[in-house]
Design a protein around this motif. Structure first.
Motif, PDB file in Angstrom:
ATOM      1  N   ASN A 246       1.211  -1.134  -0.065  1.00  0.00           N
ATOM      2  CA  ASN A 246      -0.085   0.108  -0.139  1.00  0.00           C
ATOM      3  C   ASN A 246       0.903   1.293   0.057  1.00  0.00           C
ATOM      4  OD1 ASN A 246      -2.434  -1.289   0.053  1.00  0.00           O
ATOM      5  ND2 ASN A 246      -2.498  -1.516   2.092  1.00  0.00           N
TER       6      ASN A 246
ATOM      7  N   TRP B 218      -8.152  -7.409  -2.403  1.00  0.00           N
ATOM      8  CA  TRP B 218      -8.062  -5.848  -2.554  1.00  0.00           C
ATOM      9  C   TRP B 218      -9.450  -5.148  -2.895  1.00  0.00           C
ATOM     10  CZ3 TRP B 218      -2.750  -5.029  -3.278  1.00  0.00           C
ATOM     11  CH2 TRP B 218      -1.898  -6.161  -3.391  1.00  0.00           C
ATOM     12  N   ASN B 219      -9.285  -3.987  -2.478  1.00  0.00           N
ATOM     13  CA  ASN B 219     -10.623  -3.085  -2.858  1.00  0.00           C
ATOM     14  C   ASN B 219     -10.334  -2.496  -4.269  1.00  0.00           C
ATOM     15  OD1 ASN B 219     -12.169  -0.477  -3.287  1.00  0.00           O
ATOM     16  ND2 ASN B 219     -12.378  -0.344  -1.130  1.00  0.00           N
TER      17      ASN B 219
ATOM     18  N   THR C 188      -6.400  -4.980   1.243  1.00  0.00           N
ATOM     19  CA  THR C 188      -7.247  -4.930   2.641  1.00  0.00           C
ATOM     20  C   THR C 188      -6.505  -5.573   3.878  1.00  0.00           C
ATOM     21  OG1 THR C 188      -8.370  -7.109   2.236  1.00  0.00           O
ATOM     22  CG2 THR C 188      -9.379  -4.944   1.396  1.00  0.00           C
TER      23      THR C 188
ATOM     24  N   TYR D 179     -14.519  -6.173  -4.743  1.00  0.00           N
ATOM     25  CA  TYR D 179     -13.357  -6.581  -4.092  1.00  0.00           C
ATOM     26  C   TYR D 179     -12.745  -7.585  -5.310  1.00  0.00           C
ATOM     27  CZ  TYR D 179     -14.472  -4.476   0.184  1.00  0.00           C
ATOM     28  OH  TYR D 179     -14.824  -3.641   1.256  1.00  0.00           O
TER      29      TYR D 179
ATOM     30  N   GLU E 150      -6.684  -0.728  -2.824  1.00  0.00           N
ATOM     31  CA  GLU E 150      -5.682  -1.003  -1.572  1.00  0.00           C
ATOM     32  C   GLU E 150      -5.994  -2.568  -1.210  1.00  0.00           C
ATOM     33  OE1 GLU E 150      -6.198   0.732   3.045  1.00  0.00           O
ATOM     34  OE2 GLU E 150      -7.907   0.910   1.543  1.00  0.00           O
TER      35      GLU E 150
ATOM     36  N   PHE F 280     -14.049 -12.212   3.733  1.00  0.00           N
ATOM     37  CA  PHE F 280     -13.764 -10.776   4.617  1.00  0.00           C
ATOM     38  C   PHE F 280     -12.884 -10.808   5.841  1.00  0.00           C
ATOM     39  CE2 PHE F 280     -17.103  -9.853   1.689  1.00  0.00           C
ATOM     40  CZ  PHE F 280     -16.766  -9.027   0.869  1.00  0.00           C
TER      41      PHE F 280
END
Length: 399
Positions: free
Chosen positions: A230, A273-274, A281, A260, A279, A323
């Protein structure tokens, strides 16, 4: 479940919530179905499976022998024990059979009249299902590892193709030619996947350890290169900067809402990843054994709360909560390396293909399962499953 049905009947609960709860309960009880066999046609390992989304009835399989099979998953005999018959197949004696291993098969997203296949023989074929002959064939200079058609596209008919060359090829079904290429990777492209949310957004994974997001309408093409750190190690050498994994990246899978992206690498790691911000996660899935030099076909559930990832891992299928990273269970039944799995969202079933030449069906158990205890612990809920909590995705609220 009876309490939820009563709450729904009296208007105290929402139908979407009940549907998610039941779908989650069924996924948590998946087990090998001993009463359902898939007719064995392939004489060597199975590399790819795809279930059409129109009826959820027909499944494609592609094997290392170059053979493509269409299976009917419906129980026409109405008997407790039945075989999913192979209704059509492109065998070794077929005049248009692939000469080498079929790496990817995919149904046309909108009907079953057409499907696609790509192979190590450097071709991508567009098949007419009715006559089982290619309507078009695309030839490439390098070995084809993966291809994908957008499940939501209405304004283009592009097929993304990952080959041994570092360029991503975009083939247009309307023109019958390669429309353009996407340049940016330094080594072969092992996996490609269109976003199920934005029809022009494409994700690609390469042996150069990078995952790139593209908008195919842009002149520059590349939107971003995913960085596992990141940006916190921006002072590192250029070789280490902006890498998604520390090894080859050979697995890509979007969540059903497209928010995602899940990636798998030969560093034995899986990352979430977003897809909007790029990003990492930082969800920790632990070590995931992955030594494949080809694409790994994982899949993610649709309509559950939480969602689950089904990941081939040696001779098993590991089931993770997407998640939280929790390992929910491991599905065991194959005798050799599992190459691919496909999720049937209508009935919450999983089909898996392996180098042992078998396709296995995993269905929800009819009896109470010890997985209920596992799920309660792993999902951090003391009295009931988190499936009964309110959890709305953007897809539920959009009109």
């Amino acid at each position: 479940m009876l309490a939820s049905l009563w709450a729904r009947q009296t208007g105290l609960d929402d139908p979407v919530r009940l549907r998610r709860a039941e779908a989650t309960r069924r996924v948590l009880r998946l087990e090998l179905n001993k009463d359902r066999d898939v007719e064995r046609i392939h004489k060597s390992g199975i590399n790819s499976l795809d279930i059409e989304t129109v009826e959820g009835r027909y499944m494609l399989s592609g094997g290392s022998d170059g053979v493509i099979v269409i299976h009917d998953l419906e129980n026409l005999s109405r008997e407790p024990h039945y075989i999913c018959k192979a209704i059509h197949f492109v065998g070794r004696s077929h005049p248009y059979v692939h000469r080498f291993s079929v790496e990817t098969v995919q149904w046309y997203p909108h009907d079953t009249g057409m499907f696609t296949s790509s192979s190590f023989d450097k071709t991508l074929k567009i098949w007419d299902t009715n006559v089982l002959q290619p309507a078009d064939t695309f030839n490439f200079e390098g070995t084809v590892y993966s291809h994908h058609m957008s499940p939501v596209a209405t304004k283009h008919t592009l097929i993304a193709v990952g080959t041994k060359n570092p360029e991503v090829q975009l083939c247009d079904l309307k023109s019958g030619s390669c429309s353009h290429i996407l340049q940016g990777h330094k080594q072969e492209v092992l996996a490609v996947s269109w976003s199920p949310r934005h029809e022009y957004v494409l994700a690609t994974a390469s042996a150069d350890s990078r995952v790139k997001l593209w908008d195919v309408r842009r002149a520059s093409g590349c939107l971003s290169t995913l960085d596992q750190h990141n940006g916190e190690k921006s002072q590192a050498s250029s070789e280490a900067a902006n890498t998604a994994h520390d090894g080859r990246v050979n697995g890509l899978c979007y969540t059903s809402d497209g928010l995602y992206l899940l990636t798998i690498g030969t560093d034995h790691r899986m990352r979430l990843w977003n897809s909007s911000t790029g990003e990492n996660t930082l969800v920790n899935y632990g070590k995931i054994r992955n030594e494949s030099r080809k694409a790994v076909k994982c899949t993610i559930s649709n309509g559950c709360n939480p969602e689950f990832a089904f990941v081939p891992c040696a001779s098993t299928i590991a089931v993770y909560a997407v998640f939280t990273g929790e390992l929910i269970t491991v599905l065991r039944g194959h005798y050799s390396t599992v190459s691919c799995c496909a999720y049937q969202c209508n009935f919450q079933e999983i089909y898996s293909g392996s180098k042992d030449c078998n396709i296995l069906a995993w269905i929800p158990a009819s009896q109470e399962s010890p997985l209920d205890d596992i799920s309660a612990k792993s999902l951090g809920h003391q009295n009931s499953s988190t499936a009964y909590e309110e959890a709305w995705s953007s897809s539920d609220s959009e009109d």
